[in-house]
Write an enzyme that holds these catalytic residues in place. Sequence first.
Site, PDB file in Angstrom:
ATOM      1  N   ASP A 129       0.833  -1.202   0.000  1.00 51.80           N
ATOM      2  CA  ASP A 129       0.000   0.000   0.000  1.00 51.80           C
ATOM      3  C   ASP A 129       0.869   1.254   0.000  1.00 51.80           C
ATOM      4  O   ASP A 129       0.607   2.210   0.721  1.00 51.80           O
ATOM      5  CB  ASP A 129      -0.949  -0.034   1.212  1.00 51.80           C
ATOM      6  CG  ASP A 129      -2.066   1.002   1.116  1.00 51.80           C
ATOM      7  OD1 ASP A 129      -2.252   1.584   0.028  1.00 51.80           O
ATOM      8  OD2 ASP A 129      -2.743   1.227   2.141  1.00 51.80           O
ATOM      9  N   ARG A 133      -0.062   9.165   0.416  1.00 53.74           N
ATOM     10  CA  ARG A 133      -0.853   9.349   1.638  1.00 53.74           C
ATOM     11  C   ARG A 133      -0.278   8.558   2.811  1.00 53.74           C
ATOM     12  O   ARG A 133      -0.566   8.851   3.964  1.00 53.74           O
ATOM     13  CB  ARG A 133      -2.318   8.946   1.397  1.00 53.74           C
ATOM     14  CG  ARG A 133      -2.495   7.481   1.068  1.00 53.74           C
ATOM     15  CD  ARG A 133      -3.921   7.034   0.827  1.00 53.74           C
ATOM     16  NE  ARG A 133      -3.907   5.653   0.343  1.00 53.74           N
ATOM     17  CZ  ARG A 133      -3.719   5.298  -0.921  1.00 53.74           C
ATOM     18  NH1 ARG A 133      -3.593   6.221  -1.856  1.00 53.74           N
ATOM     19  NH2 ARG A 133      -3.646   4.027  -1.277  1.00 53.74           N
ATOM     20  N   ASN A 134       0.532   7.546   2.517  1.00 57.30           N
ATOM     21  CA  ASN A 134       1.146   6.735   3.564  1.00 57.30           C
ATOM     22  C   ASN A 134       2.594   7.114   3.849  1.00 57.30           C
ATOM     23  O   ASN A 134       3.340   6.357   4.459  1.00 57.30           O
ATOM     24  CB  ASN A 134       1.059   5.249   3.215  1.00 57.30           C
ATOM     25  CG  ASN A 134      -0.350   4.717   3.412  1.00 57.30           C
ATOM     26  OD1 ASN A 134      -1.088   5.223   4.273  1.00 57.30           O
ATOM     27  ND2 ASN A 134      -0.753   3.736   2.626  1.00 57.30           N
ATOM     28  N   ASP A 147       2.505   2.735   7.761  1.00 56.19           N
ATOM     29  CA  ASP A 147       1.514   1.720   7.394  1.00 56.19           C
ATOM     30  C   ASP A 147       2.106   0.491   6.725  1.00 56.19           C
ATOM     31  O   ASP A 147       1.464  -0.118   5.872  1.00 56.19           O
ATOM     32  CB  ASP A 147       0.446   2.324   6.477  1.00 56.19           C
ATOM     33  CG  ASP A 147      -0.671   2.954   7.285  1.00 56.19           C
ATOM     34  OD1 ASP A 147      -0.720   2.718   8.494  1.00 56.19           O
ATOM     35  OD2 ASP A 147      -1.494   3.668   6.702  1.00 56.19           O
TER      36      ASP A 147
HETATM   37  P1  ADP Z   1      -4.974   4.627   8.134  1.00 54.43           P
HETATM   38  O1  ADP Z   1      -3.772   4.024   7.510  1.00 54.43           O
HETATM   39  O2  ADP Z   1      -5.581   3.786   9.196  1.00 54.43           O
HETATM   40  O3  ADP Z   1      -5.970   5.100   7.124  1.00 54.43           O
HETATM   41  P2  ADP Z   1      -3.154   6.681   8.812  1.00 54.43           P
HETATM   42  O4  ADP Z   1      -2.100   5.940   9.532  1.00 54.43           O
HETATM   43  O5  ADP Z   1      -2.890   7.005   7.390  1.00 54.43           O
HETATM   44  O6  ADP Z   1      -4.515   5.931   8.928  1.00 54.43           O
HETATM   45  O7  ADP Z   1      -3.437   8.017   9.619  1.00 54.43           O
HETATM   46  C1  ADP Z   1      -4.361   8.992   9.177  1.00 54.43           C
HETATM   47  C2  ADP Z   1      -3.749  10.379   9.297  1.00 54.43           C
HETATM   48  O8  ADP Z   1      -3.339  10.654  10.648  1.00 54.43           O
HETATM   49  C3  ADP Z   1      -2.488  10.539   8.457  1.00 54.43           C
HETATM   50  O9  ADP Z   1      -2.783  10.906   7.138  1.00 54.43           O
HETATM   51  C4  ADP Z   1      -1.753  11.647   9.198  1.00 54.43           C
HETATM   52  O10 ADP Z   1      -2.224  12.924   8.807  1.00 54.43           O
HETATM   53  C5  ADP Z   1      -2.110  11.363  10.654  1.00 54.43           C
HETATM   54  N1  ADP Z   1      -1.049  10.522  11.257  1.00 54.43           N
HETATM   55  C6  ADP Z   1      -0.956   9.177  11.240  1.00 54.43           C
HETATM   56  N2  ADP Z   1       0.148   8.746  11.876  1.00 54.43           N
HETATM   57  C7  ADP Z   1       0.790   9.842  12.306  1.00 54.43           C
HETATM   58  C8  ADP Z   1       2.034  10.079  13.010  1.00 54.43           C
HETATM   59  N3  ADP Z   1       2.830   9.065  13.378  1.00 54.43           N
HETATM   60  N4  ADP Z   1       2.378  11.356  13.274  1.00 54.43           N
HETATM   61  C9  ADP Z   1       1.585  12.379  12.881  1.00 54.43           C
HETATM   62  N5  ADP Z   1       0.435  12.238  12.203  1.00 54.43           N
HETATM   63  C10 ADP Z   1       0.033  10.993  11.915  1.00 54.43           C
END
Ligand code: ADP
Length: 263
Positions: A129, A133-134, A147
């Site tokens: 993935d 965005r990741n 992720d």
């Molecule tokens: P998922 O993979 O479950 O959809 P994400 O891990 O992408 O969720 O997290 C969603 C959002 O939260 C990210 O796009 C980011 O903006 C924020 N985020 C996630 N992890 C972090 C982190 N370690 N530090 C700061 N912001 C984070």
Amino acid sequence: SKTGWLLDLSKLTLGENIGSGEFGAVFQGEYMGRKVAVKNIKSDVTAQAFLDETSVMTKLQHRNLVQLLGVILHNGLYIVTEFMAKGNLVNYLRSRGRSVITTVEILQYALDVCKGMEYLESKKLVHRDLAARNILISEDNVAKVSDFGLASGDCQSTDNTKLPVKWTAPEALNNKKFSTKSDVWSYGVLLWETFSFGRQPYPKMSLKEVKEQVEEGYRMESPENCPSDIYAIMRLCWEKDPKMRPTFHKLKERLQAELNKHE
Ligand code: ADP
């Protein structure tokens, strides 16, 4: 230690909500004096899948991977990772835009991601993935892959319905053949996103159109003002035959050479 990845709830302070993911909200927090991000997973199935991988993931350590600090078993599962102050790469690029971000800066992000992926490649781990965005950006401007939690060494399983079609290589979409080489395909799409300042790939095309046309050989055009050598790298990542695509190791060398030209 064997359970070093199991963290202590009483040492965690939860702060403000900073995002929402597929499996729940993401919060800023502090764990033993360190700024962290905390994701709460309430779905039992997802929590278990994640928990199965936790001991492996805490051992994955690289400057360009978002570090997993550990998990807390409470209301499902709390996943604690290092805090990435500048959020995800797509939002970061969109909010700052062309006028303020230089080609050198973009190349640095691309190279950072490539180094993180080279590390996963060396561990024979497949991300599945990889997308802008990741990718998260730290306070000091380092891009890191996130992720990779459900990254997998094997190449089967998972149903087709939730695949990120615009990022997934044809052989993975059609035959579930996920590999480091299908990650390389996704990396090509990520390069395209990065050099177009966070645009949605294959603009105006439906998922069905993308799937069919890519199969027939269609590829995205170069982003505006993207150096031709960089576009050539994208095209290598999008070779139909996975074996023809470069390794992340090779990609790193090419991007480093590009960066040297621009600096
Ligand atoms: P998922 O993979 O479950 O959809 P994400 O891990 O992408 O969720 O997290 C969603 C959002 O939260 C990210 O796009 C980011 O903006 C924020 N985020 C996630 N992890 C972090 C982190 N370690 N530090 C700061 N912001 C984070």
